[in-house]
Design an enzyme around this catalytic site. Sequence first.
Site, short mmCIF file in Angstrom:
data_model
loop_
_atom_site.label_atom_id
_atom_site.label_comp_id
_atom_site.label_asym_id
_atom_site.label_seq_id
_atom_site.Cartn_x
_atom_site.Cartn_y
_atom_site.Cartn_z
N CYS A 17 0.91 -1.25 -0.38
CA CYS A 17 -0.18 -0.04 0.23
C CYS A 17 0.85 1.33 0.26
CB CYS A 17 -0.94 0.04 1.25
SG CYS A 17 0.00 -0.60 2.63
C1 LIG Z 1 0.58 -5.21 3.40
S1 LIG Z 1 1.64 -6.50 3.09
C2 LIG Z 1 0.62 -7.79 3.53
C3 LIG Z 1 0.33 -8.11 5.04
C4 LIG Z 1 -0.48 -9.57 5.11
N1 LIG Z 1 -1.91 -9.58 4.71
C5 LIG Z 1 -0.66 -9.70 6.68
O1 LIG Z 1 -1.75 -9.82 6.99
O2 LIG Z 1 0.23 -10.00 7.57
C6 LIG Z 1 1.99 -6.58 1.50
C7 LIG Z 1 2.89 -7.86 1.21
O3 LIG Z 1 2.97 -7.97 -0.21
C8 LIG Z 1 4.17 -8.47 -0.56
N2 LIG Z 1 4.54 -8.11 -1.83
C9 LIG Z 1 4.89 -6.92 -2.50
N3 LIG Z 1 4.84 -7.07 -3.79
C10 LIG Z 1 4.29 -8.27 -4.22
C11 LIG Z 1 4.14 -8.96 -5.42
N4 LIG Z 1 4.29 -8.31 -6.41
N5 LIG Z 1 3.75 -10.11 -5.18
C12 LIG Z 1 3.56 -11.01 -4.05
N6 LIG Z 1 3.87 -10.18 -2.96
C13 LIG Z 1 4.15 -8.91 -2.83
C14 LIG Z 1 5.27 -7.77 0.37
O4 LIG Z 1 6.30 -8.82 0.56
C15 LIG Z 1 4.24 -7.72 1.75
O5 LIG Z 1 4.54 -9.05 2.26
#
Ligand SMILES: C[S@@+](CC[C@H](N)C(=O)[O-])C[C@H]1O[C@@H](n2cnc3c(N)ncnc32)[C@H](O)[C@@H]1O
Length: 379
Positions: free
Chosen positions: A116
């Site tokens: 985000c």
């Molecule tokens: C806001 S966090 C998610 C938190 C999770 N929903 C939780 O409750 O713990 C966003 C995640 O997206 C991952 N991320 C970023 N870009 C990504 C991509 N293109 N594909 C997969 N994961 C990605 C990051 O590593 C991060 O862990």
Amino acid sequence: MSGEAQHPLLLSDRPDFEAGHPTVRLVDLFSGCGGLTLGVAQAAEAAGTALEIPLAIDSDADAGAVYESNFPKADFRQTTVGEFFGPRAGEPLADFELRVAEEVGTVTALVGGPPCQGHSDLNNHTRRRDPKNALYGHMSRAAEVLQPQAVLIENVPAVQHDKHAGEGVVARVERELRGLGFDVASGVVALAALGVAQRRRRHVLLAVREGLTAPADVLADLADRQDFRDLRWAIEDLVKAAPTGIDEPPRASAENRRRMQYLQDEGLVDLPNAERPRCHQADGHSYKSMYGRLSWDLPAQTVTSGFGSIGQGRYMHPSEIRALTPHEAARIQGFPDYFDFSAIALRSSLATMIGNAVPPQLSRSIFAELLPDLTAAGD
Ligand SMILES: C[S@@+](CC[C@H](N)C(=O)[O-])C[C@H]1O[C@@H](n2cnc3c(N)ncnc32)[C@H](O)[C@@H]1O
């Protein structure tokens, strides 16, 4: 046994989330260490149903290691979501997506918290058009590929102001999900009212197959909740924790130790301007919470990955001369003690995954309402 319910954050035995009947099949995209998954697992366990995770994806290896150690039977993939799903719904499925659909099989619920940073209020207008915001669009495509009964997408409140491709990514994904036969509702939820000891507000987009529980009713029920908790409830017992592992206090610079001592000696929660670094001596209140001390009798400010330094926000412990430990931050984020972070010792990785996590109370509250209908529909 007194019969009194145990404090939910102090539970040290992981429930058997894999036991029960019927089975809820969950896919979590951008899973991080598993905050959203944990909430669904807790709701499933409370309903007596089993949880199966045929797919969870995150690009970060450390978050993945923690996810896998807490959900060892999940099919976790450390890769980008774009390797599994295209960026928007509405086009014929590609061969790789057809293969994903076949391998994953039936899905009860699809959840995801796309990154985000591009939506943060702290960012400027240009960043609201950051291509990173397009990651949100993978969620409707994944819904088209996997055909779940329900979809939950979590993000920062500012995602509503996104202007990606003119329409804005939330409006676009809502439109696409309606086109796929979902009833859709969205809004900002105050997590403090759901039993989270923190003033975090999150944007939630909830889509449920038409004819099942109406998502607008679920969000209205969340808005009616008054389950407030203060910081004392979440972390008071940890003052006595042995200072090792995730209970090891963060180190502070000599300057910041002096600032914390000042707050303690003067009985203050806000650091006076004269005690701040010159660059933070702005007039107005934009930096008021920086270098601040938390209060036992209030919820904490939003926990970010900066919780280990008072220079990053109001993160000084209410009674100790230090910022928050990873364990305290995890508790404030709603993680019970059975959630195991020990797969990763690196403090910066721990701070990132804890700060990024979605408090499980959010998905737990939502799926507590949805599961009776979803599991009946899946039978
Ligand atoms: C806001 S966090 C998610 C938190 C999770 N929903 C939780 O409750 O713990 C966003 C995640 O997206 C991952 N991320 C970023 N870009 C990504 C991509 N293109 N594909 C997969 N994961 C990605 C990051 O590593 C991060 O862990």
